[in-house]
Design an enzyme around this catalytic site. Structure first.
Site, mmCIF file in Angstrom:
data_model
loop_
_atom_site.group_PDB
_atom_site.id
_atom_site.type_symbol
_atom_site.label_atom_id
_atom_site.label_comp_id
_atom_site.label_asym_id
_atom_site.label_seq_id
_atom_site.Cartn_x
_atom_site.Cartn_y
_atom_site.Cartn_z
ATOM 1 N N TYR A 214 23.272 -12.706 28.015
ATOM 2 C CA TYR A 214 23.749 -14.026 27.015
ATOM 3 C C TYR A 214 23.564 -14.859 28.518
ATOM 4 O O TYR A 214 23.938 -14.893 29.505
ATOM 5 C CB TYR A 214 24.816 -13.183 26.893
ATOM 6 C CG TYR A 214 25.669 -14.677 26.298
ATOM 7 C CD1 TYR A 214 25.308 -15.102 25.016
ATOM 8 C CD2 TYR A 214 26.720 -15.602 27.988
ATOM 9 C CE1 TYR A 214 26.277 -16.460 24.608
ATOM 10 C CE2 TYR A 214 26.928 -16.250 26.870
ATOM 11 C CZ TYR A 214 26.841 -17.372 25.213
ATOM 12 O OH TYR A 214 27.759 -18.003 24.682
ATOM 13 N N ASN B 127 20.169 -51.176 -4.525
ATOM 14 C CA ASN B 127 19.495 -50.506 -3.949
ATOM 15 C C ASN B 127 19.481 -48.757 -3.430
ATOM 16 O O ASN B 127 20.635 -48.433 -4.185
ATOM 17 C CB ASN B 127 19.751 -50.505 -2.211
ATOM 18 C CG ASN B 127 19.993 -51.988 -1.801
ATOM 19 O OD1 ASN B 127 18.922 -52.608 -2.476
ATOM 20 N ND2 ASN B 127 20.702 -52.655 -1.292
ATOM 21 N N LYS C 209 20.687 -56.956 -5.974
ATOM 22 C CA LYS C 209 19.980 -55.429 -5.418
ATOM 23 C C LYS C 209 21.218 -54.794 -5.936
ATOM 24 O O LYS C 209 21.804 -54.590 -5.871
ATOM 25 C CB LYS C 209 20.480 -55.959 -3.617
ATOM 26 C CG LYS C 209 19.839 -56.920 -3.250
ATOM 27 C CD LYS C 209 18.386 -56.525 -3.165
ATOM 28 C CE LYS C 209 17.662 -55.466 -2.096
ATOM 29 N NZ LYS C 209 18.133 -55.334 -0.819
ATOM 30 N N GLU D 120 16.457 -42.947 0.839
ATOM 31 C CA GLU D 120 16.926 -43.302 1.777
ATOM 32 C C GLU D 120 17.899 -42.765 3.267
ATOM 33 O O GLU D 120 16.863 -42.376 4.305
ATOM 34 C CB GLU D 120 17.400 -45.104 1.646
ATOM 35 C CG GLU D 120 16.419 -45.894 1.568
ATOM 36 C CD GLU D 120 17.168 -47.346 1.081
ATOM 37 O OE1 GLU D 120 16.605 -48.191 1.924
ATOM 38 O OE2 GLU D 120 18.841 -47.172 0.519
ATOM 39 N N SER E 152 23.692 -55.189 -2.422
ATOM 40 C CA SER E 152 24.529 -55.647 -1.460
ATOM 41 C C SER E 152 26.050 -56.681 -1.186
ATOM 42 O O SER E 152 26.220 -57.205 -2.456
ATOM 43 C CB SER E 152 23.405 -56.114 -1.420
ATOM 44 O OG SER E 152 23.076 -57.367 0.037
ATOM 45 N N HIS F 210 -4.867 -41.912 -1.545
ATOM 46 C CA HIS F 210 -4.610 -43.304 -0.318
ATOM 47 C C HIS F 210 -3.235 -44.040 -1.615
ATOM 48 O O HIS F 210 -3.499 -45.136 -0.469
ATOM 49 C CB HIS F 210 -6.102 -43.842 -0.665
ATOM 50 C CG HIS F 210 -6.907 -42.708 -0.115
ATOM 51 N ND1 HIS F 210 -7.233 -42.209 1.364
ATOM 52 C CD2 HIS F 210 -8.061 -41.993 -0.837
ATOM 53 C CE1 HIS F 210 -8.245 -41.231 1.243
ATOM 54 N NE2 HIS F 210 -8.300 -41.272 0.231
HETATM 55 N N1 ARG Z 1 31.818 -19.513 22.858
HETATM 56 C C1 ARG Z 1 30.599 -18.686 23.231
HETATM 57 C C2 ARG Z 1 30.191 -19.232 22.499
HETATM 58 O O1 ARG Z 1 29.434 -19.846 21.541
HETATM 59 C C3 ARG Z 1 30.559 -16.657 22.899
HETATM 60 C C4 ARG Z 1 30.301 -15.903 23.488
HETATM 61 C C5 ARG Z 1 30.498 -16.360 25.392
HETATM 62 N N2 ARG Z 1 30.376 -15.328 26.554
HETATM 63 C C6 ARG Z 1 30.826 -15.419 27.267
HETATM 64 N N3 ARG Z 1 30.619 -14.374 28.499
HETATM 65 N N4 ARG Z 1 31.076 -16.595 28.158
HETATM 66 O O2 ARG Z 1 28.257 -18.572 23.015
#
Ligand code: ARG
Length: 461
Positions: free
Chosen positions: A318, A286, A284, A291, A278, A157
């Site tokens: 993707y 620091n 000071k 920090e 400072s 505490h």
């Molecule tokens: N610059 C893209 C990334 O970092 C690479 C892959 C791109 N693929 C695509 N189908 N446009 O994800």
């Protein structure tokens, strides 16, 4: 027609602002080495499988090595029109070696290529982070050994609780960093899975050999599902999570160091070379570094939240959203590495003000538990012993003195069980030495911790 590598089906070239918006070269160029390593392995595999000729593969590999040397030397012109590191390298290759360059991307998509690059990059970087963790741990053990006899108050505490060895306190951080190190081993293991060969998402019609590429690049495993291979960002989430926890540890130590440097505590003094002054207040000095480390912790945690949020509702496989993984991860990497490096210096340069620590132990009641334990050893039930010790503390506060200032007669007024050995029993050295339970703060236990820490460092460095 578009001049892009993918321009065949387009009638117009990309709008300049749109291109700037979607290009990633500004940040993914830092993976150029991995991009080239991956392409070399891919080209060798294509040749070994008879998909391209050995002659073309040789030209490709030689050309890629020249590009690598040019980038290393700062003599490569990255183009935003070429979007990312993959197309920048491929375009430069084709310009240098002609038609053979156009065969490199056979049986490959940028989706599995970027995944491969990032896995290779993270594998390398994780080891770097771990090396820096070990350096900081070494600084902590050295400080613990150097100040092995220094006693100061342990807190709960933020109130003085019980006397402990300062070394014991430092070694707590050693243990925390040891877990961090282990967590990064886990990150490494998940980065060490080879995605190439997934193609855009479904694999390829060409007779590739993914194991060949994995062997070339020394991968421990392969993704067994092509959709997962191009969509997985778990290893980055795990990295950001491990990095966040590590930063939280550094932030806690930062907070303590900042407190210890204050006039109110005056337990440590940082090296002049590690502090700033400072512009207005001449007196000071620091503690900017702790920090800033405390401050930067928020930003690493932020990157974790950002990527979790990015991935959260993404359909397979993707999506361009995934390009957003890199800037946060790179920034977290830079932040963690820099923070670890400066922190090792801070700890090594920290002067311990043992007299002030001593005073904080003596001029207080952190030995009250020991007073109660003394009576317990004389067979008084702990609850009653606690009560007696509490009354003695109350008595001292009213008189304006400490337990050590009371005479044996004073003690006896509260319990007949007190004997001449009571003053010895509540000395800081006695209190610390007596906490000899496994993992406790006694010098014997701390020596065990130091020895274990040393051998762990020897094993890992
Ligand atoms: N610059 C893209 C990334 O970092 C690479 C892959 C791109 N693929 C695509 N189908 N446009 O994800």
């Amino acid at each position: 027609m578009s001049e892009k590598l993918w321009g065949g089906r387009f009638e117009k070239s990309t709008d300049e602002m749109i291109n700037d918006f979607q290009a990633s070269i500004a940040f993914d160029k830092r993976m150029y080495r991995e991009d080239i390593e991956g392409s070399v392995a891919h080209a060798k595999m294509l040749a070994a499988q008879g998909i391209i000729s050995a002659d073309d593969a040789e030209k490709i590999c030689a050309g890629l090595q020249k590009i690598l040397a040019a980038i290393d030397a700062g003599e490569f012109n990255f183009s935003v029109a070429l979007e990312d590191i993959h197309m920048n390298v491929e375009a430069a290759l084709t310009e240098a070696i002609g038609a053979a360059g156009g065969r490199l991307h056979t049986a490959r998509s940028r989706n599995d290529q970027v995944a491969l690059d990032t896995h290779l990059y993270m594998r390398r970087q994780v080891r770097e982070v771990q090396r820096l963790i070990l350096d900081l741990q070494a600084a902590l053990v050295a400080a613990a050994e150097k100040n092995r006899d220094v006693i100061f108050p342990g807190y709960t505490h933020l109130q003085r609780a019980q006397p402990i060895l300062f070394a014991h306190h430092l070694l707590a951080y050693f243990s925390m960093l040891q877990r961090d190190f282990d967590r990064f081993d886990g990150v490494y293991a998940r980065a060490d899975i080879m995605p190439l060969g997934a193609g855009a998402l479904a694999g390829t019609t060409l007779p590739i050999d993914r194991n060949f590429v994995a062997r070339e690049l020394d991968f421990g495993a392969l993704y067994s599902n092509s959709l997962d291979a191009v969509s997985d960002r778990d290893y980055l989430l795990e990295f950001l999570s491990a990095a966040s926890i590590l930063m939280v540890h550094l932030s806690r130590l930062s907070e303590e160091i900042i407190l210890w440097c204050s006039r109110e505590f005056s337990f440590v003094e940082l090296d002049d070379a590690h502090c700033t002054g400072s512009s207005m207040m001449p007196q000071k000095k620091n503690p900017d570094v702790p920090e800033l480390v405390r401050g930067k912790t928020g930003r690493v945690i932020g990157h974790l939240m950002a990527l979790l949020t990015t991935v959260k509702a993404l359909p397979l496989a993707y999506n361009k959203d995934l390009q957003e993984d890199k800037e946060g991860v790179f920034d977290a990497l830079d932040t963690v590495k820099f923070s670890l490096a400066v922190f090792a210096q801070i700890v090594a340069g920290m002067k311990i003000r043992r007299d002030n620590m001593r005073r904080a132990v003596e001029e207080d009641f952190s030995n009250a538990t020991d007073l109660a334990d003394y009576l317990v050893k004389k067979n008084l039930p702990f609850r009653q012993a606690h009560e007696v010790a509490g009354k003695l503390v109350h008595h001292c506060i009213a008189r304006g003195c400490y337990l050590k200032d009371l005479t044996l007669d004073d003690f006896k007024k509260f319990s007949p069980l007190f004997d001449a050995d009571i003053h010895d029993a509540i000395k800081p050295e006695t209190c610390v030495a007596a906490r000899n339970s496994l993992g406790g703060t006694s010098p014997a236990q701390v020596d065990i911790q130091i020895a274990a820490a040393r051998s762990w460092l020897d094993e890992h460095r």
